[in-house]
Structures are given as C-alpha cells and as structure tokens.
Design a protein around this motif. Sequence first.
Motif, PDB file in Angstrom:
ATOM      1  N   PRO A  57      -5.345  -3.307  -2.903  1.00  0.00           N
ATOM      2  CA  PRO A  57      -6.473  -3.996  -2.431  1.00  0.00           C
ATOM      3  C   PRO A  57      -7.113  -4.973  -3.531  1.00  0.00           C
ATOM      4  O   PRO A  57      -6.832  -4.503  -4.564  1.00  0.00           O
ATOM      5  N   GLY A  58      -7.589  -5.882  -3.115  1.00  0.00           N
ATOM      6  CA  GLY A  58      -7.669  -7.094  -4.070  1.00  0.00           C
ATOM      7  C   GLY A  58      -6.616  -7.962  -4.454  1.00  0.00           C
ATOM      8  O   GLY A  58      -6.917  -8.946  -5.101  1.00  0.00           O
ATOM      9  N   TYR A  59      -5.341  -7.703  -4.213  1.00  0.00           N
ATOM     10  CA  TYR A  59      -4.100  -8.453  -4.459  1.00  0.00           C
ATOM     11  C   TYR A  59      -3.442  -8.642  -3.259  1.00  0.00           C
ATOM     12  O   TYR A  59      -3.027  -9.668  -2.811  1.00  0.00           O
ATOM     13  N   GLY A  60      -3.025  -7.805  -2.431  1.00  0.00           N
ATOM     14  CA  GLY A  60      -2.270  -7.946  -1.131  1.00  0.00           C
ATOM     15  C   GLY A  60      -0.872  -7.169  -1.313  1.00  0.00           C
ATOM     16  O   GLY A  60      -0.871  -6.039  -1.970  1.00  0.00           O
ATOM     17  N   PRO A  61       0.028  -7.430  -0.303  1.00  0.00           N
ATOM     18  CA  PRO A  61       1.255  -6.761  -0.287  1.00  0.00           C
ATOM     19  C   PRO A  61       2.202  -6.787  -1.487  1.00  0.00           C
ATOM     20  O   PRO A  61       2.093  -7.972  -2.238  1.00  0.00           O
ATOM     21  N   LEU A  62       2.791  -5.884  -2.083  1.00  0.00           N
ATOM     22  CA  LEU A  62       3.717  -5.929  -3.255  1.00  0.00           C
ATOM     23  C   LEU A  62       5.038  -6.492  -2.618  1.00  0.00           C
ATOM     24  O   LEU A  62       5.824  -5.832  -1.840  1.00  0.00           O
ATOM     25  N   PRO A  63       5.438  -7.602  -2.888  1.00  0.00           N
ATOM     26  CA  PRO A  63       6.670  -8.271  -2.393  1.00  0.00           C
ATOM     27  C   PRO A  63       7.917  -7.608  -3.187  1.00  0.00           C
ATOM     28  O   PRO A  63       7.875  -7.184  -4.442  1.00  0.00           O
TER      29      PRO A  63
END
Length: 502
Positions: A201-207
């Motif tokens: 949340p607040g960042y997005g997917p962990l690549p």
Amino acid sequence: MTETDVVIAGAGPNGLMLACELALAGVRPVVLDRLPAPTDEPKANGLVGQVIRQLDMRGLYQACGGEAGPPRPVPGWMFSAMPMSFVEVADNPMHALMLQQPRLVELLVARAGDLGVDVRWGHGVAGVSPTSGGATVAVESSDGPYDLDATYLVAADGGRSLIRKSLGIDFPGSTSDTVSRVAHVKLPDDLRAEDGTYVIPGYGPLPFGHTRLGNGGLIAAQFQPGRLLLGTIEFGRTDGVGDVPMTIGELRESARRVIGVDVPIEAPTGPGPHALRRIDGQNSRQASTYREGNVLLLGDAAHVHSAMGGPGLNLGLQDAVNLGWKLAAEVKGSAPDGLLDTYDSERRPVGERVMMQSLSQTALMAPGPEIDALRQLFGELMELPAVREHMAHLLAGSDVRYPVGDSHPLSGYLAPELSLDDGTRLAELLHRARPVLLDLSGGGFAASAGAWADRVDLVTGGSADTSVAALLVRPDGYVAWATDSPDGLGLPEALARWFGPA
C-alpha cells in the motif's frame, strides 16, 4: 605426519568443484572443512555466465536444473537495476540458471564421493607452514589435532582466508559506503496479487530483482512460492552496527526509509534456514597473487566483490575449472614449464573485470541528481547494439581473452557450441575433463598429434556449425589452437605448450 599430493581447505562450491576436477584427472585430494556437515544456509541463488556452459561440459547442466540439450542464452539481464536486452546480440554469451547454493553443494558432494575424493567435515585448518616441497597443514578435529604434509595447498577458505593471511599475501581493494540487509520474510496474504507478487500500500507491486529508489535500493525475489527474499541497500556506513545481530525489525525500518512507506514484514514461517544478514560496507578486494610457491588461492580467498548481478559463483567455479587440470598435470609430472603460473595470469584479469563492473553497479545505485543523469545517459548508450554486445560479454565473463599463443579468432576463448554430424556435441567430448583435438578436415591432423595420444583425445568428424578445420580444446573448454586450413601449422607447438613435450 600424513603426506598427500593436494589439500583443499574449504568444502564450498569452489573447493568441491576443484576436488572433482582433480579427481577426473586422476588426482584425489583431501578436502578439509571445519563445519561438521554441508551448510544449508541460503547464500547465492543462481548461476550466471560462462560457468553454465562449463557445467554442461562436465555433464552437470541437467543435474543442476537445466533443460535437455545445450544451455540456451537468456534474452536479457539487469545492470544496476537497469534492464538490458541481448536479443539482438550475435552469439549471446549470457546464460542463467536458478540454483540455490546448498543444492549445488549437495550435488558436488555427491559427485566428489562418486569420484573417490576424501572430504573431511569437522576438520578445520588451524595453521599452515610453507616448506621447500609444499606446505604443512595443521588440522583441528573432534578426534584431535594432526598435521598433513601437502605438496600443494589450495585455499578455498573464503574472503577472510586464514591461509592467505598466514602467507602475508596482500588483499588490496576498497570498502563501499553502503549497508546491505537481506532476509526471508512473511507478508500478509491479503497483499498478494493473483500473479503471486506482493502489492505494498502506498508503493505498489514489489518488482523482481533490484530497484533503485531515491533513498537507496530495494531487492525482492521469490525463488519458491510464498517465500519472499527482501533486501535493501542504503548509502552511508553505520560503523558499530555490525556488532549487533540483524533483526526483521531493522530490515523493516530500512525498507521504510528506502521506499517511503511501511512494509509490514514479519519473521518467516515454515522450514528454514532463513536468510538474515547485514553487510556493513561491501568489500571489493583481490589478492596481489593467486599463487605463493605451492599454495594457491581459489574463489573468495582470491577475490571478493558485490553480489549484484550474480557474478560470484561464475567467477569462483571458473577459477576451479581453470586450475584443476593444470594442478593435476603438475602433480603427475606431465606439465610443461610455467603451466601452473598461467592460473594467475589468466584468472586475475577476469577477477579485475568483475570487480570493475560490480563497483560500477554499486555506484549507479547511489541516490542523487548526478547519478540520475548518469543513469539516463547509460540507458541511452544501452540502445546501441555495440554497447549491448559489450555488456553481454562483460557480465558473462567472456570478454577476457586468454593469451594462449595462437592468433586464430577462436583461440583464447571458450569453445563455441557445436555438434558433429553424428549428433555428438563438443561439450559431451569434454565430460572426462581431457583435452580434445577436434579434426573436422577428414583426419589430416592425426600424424601431428599422435605423439600426444596418451594425453589428448583425437576426435575426427564433420560439423555444419563451423568452418574451422580443427580445434585444440583444453580441459577447461578454452580453445588453445585453431586453424581454417588443413596444413596444421602451429599444432605441435600448441600441444607442447599446454600438454608437455611429445
């Protein structure tokens, strides 16, 4: 006092690989390791570069998880979290194979056992005294101390090598202004997307892999479902922190600083062992020499560097394959003058290249507008075909040409992937770790090589994969001599240079 030809200190991947190479050549070393058994501590997670083709040359590629047939190059890689495409690189040398280090060690331990190698777990080197004929190794074990009188001693005992320090071999280099943390962690199930990735949340997917951010770097990888490896890279040493054990809470705070939001990580569940480590200042160092008398350095004992990009096992295992046949020839008395010295002269330049590119990757991960601009410029350069080709060979470790004394374009490089008309691959001809003279001209080179038939395998055939008339391939897979014509000029000299007089 027990006498032995070769003692290898360290039963990690590099030491075990060397032991297997020696055994294939008829020399069975004693391998010492102070650990009571192979460790299952997670360290390296895969292999990259030329070493994958060398494993294929020993019949180990499929056992390590490779697909049937020859290794296929990967279409791209990362450099300091910047993606690079190698799709258009001719003869792309970049290979990758996901294989965790404990599994690799398990495979090599079994192979060493099949080859009759004496691996002594719980036997650690306590000291070393060079002698006129080799070295005396003081060993500590649960059964009590004892000495081994070795003609040759190989230090595969890691970056803090006791043997290297005991001999006073310099280990120059630098220490980066970074703190790296990595651990296996657990994230709440409600953060998992349908494709298995986690969304913060607040960042997005962990690549997957490395990501550079404004305050440092983030590392995320799932090599097994539900088992997330998370790491951070921050710039600015924290001297003294290394005296305190790393915690999941420390990693969580670091991740918050790097990405700017909370990452709700917890300690992992399920069977371990689980990674949990911190590197406060990354060393990049290389020994001033890989050989001191009859003592040789191997792997991390000879060089340490950042793990970014995964070059470590590629470098160390190739050291072992380069050294094995040369050391065996010295032990058996068939080596030409100066052969063992070529271990240092061939492998140290490769180590220097790895240190250069790993330091470059670290520098490009640093925060700041100057690095932002440099990364933009580097990205533009990566669009140039010549730059992509250059980077592919740099990262694969194929950009250094060994000075083998022959000017043919193939000489000094790892032999090309090729098959004979009967379907036999050149890699299969090297399974026994013997040199091969591959005659593709119809048998015209047999007379020139006949006096070396006890040391060199002569194979005659045809191949649609190459236009060369003949190749002399060393046991490590490197071309020592090649010709496009059937005259055989230079072949006897090459045979004598690498495999002794006729």
